[in-house]
Scaffold this motif. Sequence first.
Motif, mmCIF file in Angstrom:
data_model
loop_
_atom_site.group_PDB
_atom_site.id
_atom_site.type_symbol
_atom_site.label_atom_id
_atom_site.label_comp_id
_atom_site.label_asym_id
_atom_site.label_seq_id
_atom_site.Cartn_x
_atom_site.Cartn_y
_atom_site.Cartn_z
ATOM 1 N N GLY A 42 10.820 28.334 24.612
ATOM 2 C CA GLY A 42 9.442 28.262 24.556
ATOM 3 C C GLY A 42 8.976 27.393 24.798
ATOM 4 N N GLY A 107 -3.888 21.734 25.102
ATOM 5 C CA GLY A 107 -4.239 21.111 26.275
ATOM 6 C C GLY A 107 -3.841 22.278 27.327
ATOM 7 N N TYR B 36 -0.228 32.774 20.127
ATOM 8 C CA TYR B 36 -0.768 31.914 21.045
ATOM 9 C C TYR B 36 -1.202 33.014 22.231
ATOM 10 N N GLN B 38 -1.660 32.676 26.526
ATOM 11 C CA GLN B 38 -1.454 31.697 27.784
ATOM 12 C C GLN B 38 -1.574 32.389 29.201
ATOM 13 N N GLN B 42 -3.419 28.082 32.389
ATOM 14 C CA GLN B 42 -4.416 27.537 31.923
ATOM 15 C C GLN B 42 -3.078 27.154 29.903
ATOM 16 N N GLY B 43 -3.627 25.698 29.102
ATOM 17 C CA GLY B 43 -3.554 26.027 27.996
ATOM 18 C C GLY B 43 -3.026 27.136 26.943
ATOM 19 N N LEU B 44 -2.913 27.120 26.301
ATOM 20 C CA LEU B 44 -2.871 28.115 25.105
ATOM 21 C C LEU B 44 -3.940 27.966 24.355
ATOM 22 N N LEU B 46 -5.123 30.263 20.206
ATOM 23 C CA LEU B 46 -5.045 30.899 19.325
ATOM 24 C C LEU B 46 -5.472 32.497 19.310
ATOM 25 N N GLU B 88 1.365 35.829 28.828
ATOM 26 C CA GLU B 88 2.046 35.174 28.231
ATOM 27 C C GLU B 88 1.758 34.808 26.255
ATOM 28 N N PHE B 90 2.988 33.881 22.552
ATOM 29 C CA PHE B 90 4.102 33.032 21.809
ATOM 30 C C PHE B 90 3.884 33.244 20.780
ATOM 31 N N GLY B 105 8.627 30.992 19.978
ATOM 32 C CA GLY B 105 9.585 31.466 20.121
ATOM 33 C C GLY B 105 8.946 31.129 21.674
ATOM 34 N N THR B 106 9.998 32.530 22.258
ATOM 35 C CA THR B 106 10.423 32.003 23.869
ATOM 36 C C THR B 106 9.232 32.785 24.379
#
Lengths: 115, 114
Positions: A42, A107, B36, B38, B42-44, B46, B88, B90, B105-106
């Motif tokens: 993570g 970002g 979140y 992803q 790209q970025g995360l 919300l 993905e 999170f 979390g992973t």
Amino acid sequence: GAGVSQSPSNKVTEKGKDVELRCDPISGHTALYWYRQSLGQGLEFLIYFQGNSAPDKSGLPSDRFSAERTGGSVSTLTIQRTQQEDSAVYLCASSLGTSDPNEQFFGPGTRLTVL
Amino acid sequence: AQSVTQLDSQVPVFEEAPVELRCNYSSSVSVYLFWYVQYPNQGLQLLLKYLSGSTLVKGINGFEAEFNKSQTSFHLRKPSVHISDTAEYFCAVGLTGGGNKLTFGTGTQLKVEL
């Protein structure tokens, strides 16, 4: 409006070299965070800034890692004498403040590969 | 210290089927909870957040999550997934008074198939 930007998007370096990763937060955001995302893991918190101060550096993995923020805006994460285990995606996020629970905006990250 | 567990590293599901992504946390103090997403390269972003109040939280793209304090869980659900939900996901926890630092979390890789 413009989001959080990071540069470079990709960085390949040789073991033992120093690297600098840059983060430009959203304008007006006083808080800035650095996370590391390693393969199969993570996001790992590294450090956060409120203004130019870093109240919590607890996530920095070793003294080879340092970060600074100037003018309450741009931040640079520096890794000295890089090691292969430093290979990861380094993510930066910003928020309006640190009075929880401000939403953090992320970002796209810098993918660092250490050969 | 707080921690977040996402037991499923990968979840395959057919398009238009329902999905649940599991998240459990541990903390000795009150928490805020986030999901979140992803997308590739790209970025995360919300999806949704639980701060207080109603335990059922609705987010973007038709996702919702329910905070269960007794089971220390915050599972993410969607009644009918689309190919574009492949990403993905999170789960993250923030501590009240914790300076907004998040523990993640992973991650769970959701793969939606035709």
